[in-house]
Design an enzyme around this catalytic site. Structure first.
Site, PDB file in Angstrom:
ATOM      1  CE  LYS A  16      64.254 -38.139  -8.414  1.00  0.00           C
ATOM      2  NZ  LYS A  16      64.085 -39.543  -7.998  1.00  0.00           N
TER       3      LYS A  16
HETATM    4  C1  PLP Z   1      66.183 -39.566 -13.935  1.00  0.00           C
HETATM    5  C2  PLP Z   1      64.790 -39.841 -13.469  1.00  0.00           C
HETATM    6  N1  PLP Z   1      63.776 -39.665 -14.327  1.00  0.00           N
HETATM    7  C3  PLP Z   1      62.503 -39.876 -13.959  1.00  0.00           C
HETATM    8  C4  PLP Z   1      62.184 -40.294 -12.698  1.00  0.00           C
HETATM    9  C5  PLP Z   1      60.758 -40.604 -12.422  1.00  0.00           C
HETATM   10  O1  PLP Z   1      60.180 -39.927 -11.407  1.00  0.00           O
HETATM   11  P1  PLP Z   1      58.947 -40.591 -10.616  1.00  0.00           P
HETATM   12  O2  PLP Z   1      59.491 -41.694  -9.789  1.00  0.00           O
HETATM   13  O3  PLP Z   1      58.422 -39.452  -9.821  1.00  0.00           O
HETATM   14  O4  PLP Z   1      57.983 -41.069 -11.638  1.00  0.00           O
HETATM   15  C6  PLP Z   1      63.219 -40.477 -11.752  1.00  0.00           C
HETATM   16  C7  PLP Z   1      63.021 -40.876 -10.359  1.00  0.00           C
HETATM   17  O5  PLP Z   1      62.244 -41.327  -9.714  1.00  0.00           O
HETATM   18  C8  PLP Z   1      64.549 -40.251 -12.157  1.00  0.00           C
HETATM   19  O6  PLP Z   1      65.561 -40.435 -11.301  1.00  0.00           O
END
Ligand code: PLP
Length: 367
Positions: free
Chosen positions: A181
């Site tokens: 990110k």
């Molecule tokens: C659109 C979207 N939503 C949610 C997430 C979830 O985040 P995490 O991996 O930190 O749980 C991600 C990416 O990882 C994402 O790209």
């Protein structure tokens, strides 16, 4: 290999993390947890930020804090990372999938109303790859039908909608600090809201609903979650946030260079930036049209053989085994973009010469 999107660590990360180690504040208490929440809410200009262990837990908490539960329907795109859809199911609510716009890749506000039924409780928008959803239209629909709006802004940190940060327009916004990110804590997330009551509730749920009694003992009124972020990771978040404006500037400059080098290539559509939007171009994404000469998948293979990492767009979630039996509307744009879309290298550390090499390589396969 030119990677797709890797972290950029150039600031106070070592210093702040060392301070946690030197002082023994490594776990979920410690000054950086509060500081990261304060710095992040100040940056977004929002009242309350609750730091979490990852982005998925922030979305889960958001739905839970809004009391979405069994049998409720949540309108969501199918062209997304699966995480927000899974979070809907964690609460036994049901996703209803709607299509996206061809030029911005994000949820098409015009297609939402037909998905709404008496069971609909919320619209969960996902600003994929960085472009904001048309939030005014979403908020009007939500108002008309008395629905909550949750913004999954995990991919759009730094993008603006009519001058406001994505994630700050709906009832709750959610962010991820996963390694790919814009800013990262290795793993981590944040829930933000202007509704302090909802924010307090989310914090309470994320800390095992722990109340400390007069004698120092713990009391738990209801089932909670351990979604806390450790101080070490929060320290890294504080350091990363100090460079966010610079990272956004670089991402946008890189996207402009990509646009310049690719916009006249036959069979390539470059990403949009609507008049209402400032796009952070988290993953710079193009569409491979029929007249390009080779298919998207062939291009991915050729790029790989030339030392360039890339990734196809998300596969539609409504076609994944856990979700084939859920309701969806016309998915023609989603399916077309899933077949044609490709993310190109987008790290903050990507060099201008590398962008030129990537674009020259793409042009070589333009038949
Ligand atoms: C659109 C979207 N939503 C949610 C997430 C979830 O985040 P995490 O991996 O930190 O749980 C991600 C990416 O990882 C994402 O790209």
């Amino acid at each position: 290999m030119i990677p797709l999107c890797v972290p950029e660590i150039r600031g106070n990360e070592w210093k702040y993390i060392k301070e946690c180690l030197d002082t023994n504040w490594v776990s979920s208490a410690g000054g950086y947890v509060d500081k990261f929440e304060e710095d992040f809410s100040r940056y977004l200009n929002i009242k309350k930020a609750v730091v979490t262990v990852n982005g998925t837990s922030a979305i889960h908490l958001a739905l839970k804090a809004l009391e979405i539960g069994k049998g409720d329907e949540v309108v969501v795109p199918s062209l997304t990372f699966i995480s927000p859809v899974n979070a809907i199911r964690y609460l036994e609510a049901n996703p209803v999938f709607v299509d996206v716009s061809r030029d911005t890749f994000v949820m098409d506000a015009e297609k939402i109303e037909e998905a709404i039924t008496p069971s609909t409780k919320a619209i969960l928008v996902v600003h994929i790859y960085g472009h904001p959803v048309d939030m005014d239209k979403i908020m009007n629909i939500a108002k008309k039908h008395n629905l909550y709006v949750i913004e999954d802004a995990t991919e759009s940190l730094g993008s603006l909608y009519k001058g406001k940060h994505t994630g700050t327009i709906g009832d709750i916004g959610c962010f991820s600090f996963n390694g790919n990110k814009l800013i990262t804590t290795g793993a981590g997330g944040m829930l933000v809201t202007n509704n302090e009551e909802i924010g307090e509730r989310a914090k309470y749920l994320s800390t095992q609903t722990k109340t400390i009694l007069d004698n120092g003992g713990f009391y738990h009124e209801e089932i909670g979650y351990n979604y806390r972020m450790p101080n070490i990771l929060a320290a890294m978040g504080c350091a990363q946030l100090e460079f966010i404006e610079e990272y956004i500037k670089i991402k946008r400059e890189n996207a402009l260079l990509y646009n310049k080098l690719l916009k006249d290539v036959k069979g390539i559509s470059v990403p949009a930036e609507k008049e209402y939007a400032k796009n952070v171009y988290w993953l710079y994404s193009i569409i491979i049209e029929d007249d390009f000469g080779i298919t998207r998948d062939e291009l991915i293979k050729e790029l790989k053989e030339n030392g360039i990492d890339s990734r196809p767009f998300f596969s539609p979630v409504h076609k994944m085994p856990p979700y084939v039996n859920y309701r969806y509307l016309d998915m023609s744009v989603t399916e077309e973009l899933a077949y044609r879309g490709i993310n190109l290298p987008s790290s903050v550390g990507l060099k201008k010469e590398e962008i030129k090499i990537i674009c020259d390589t793409i042009r070589k396969f333009n038949k």
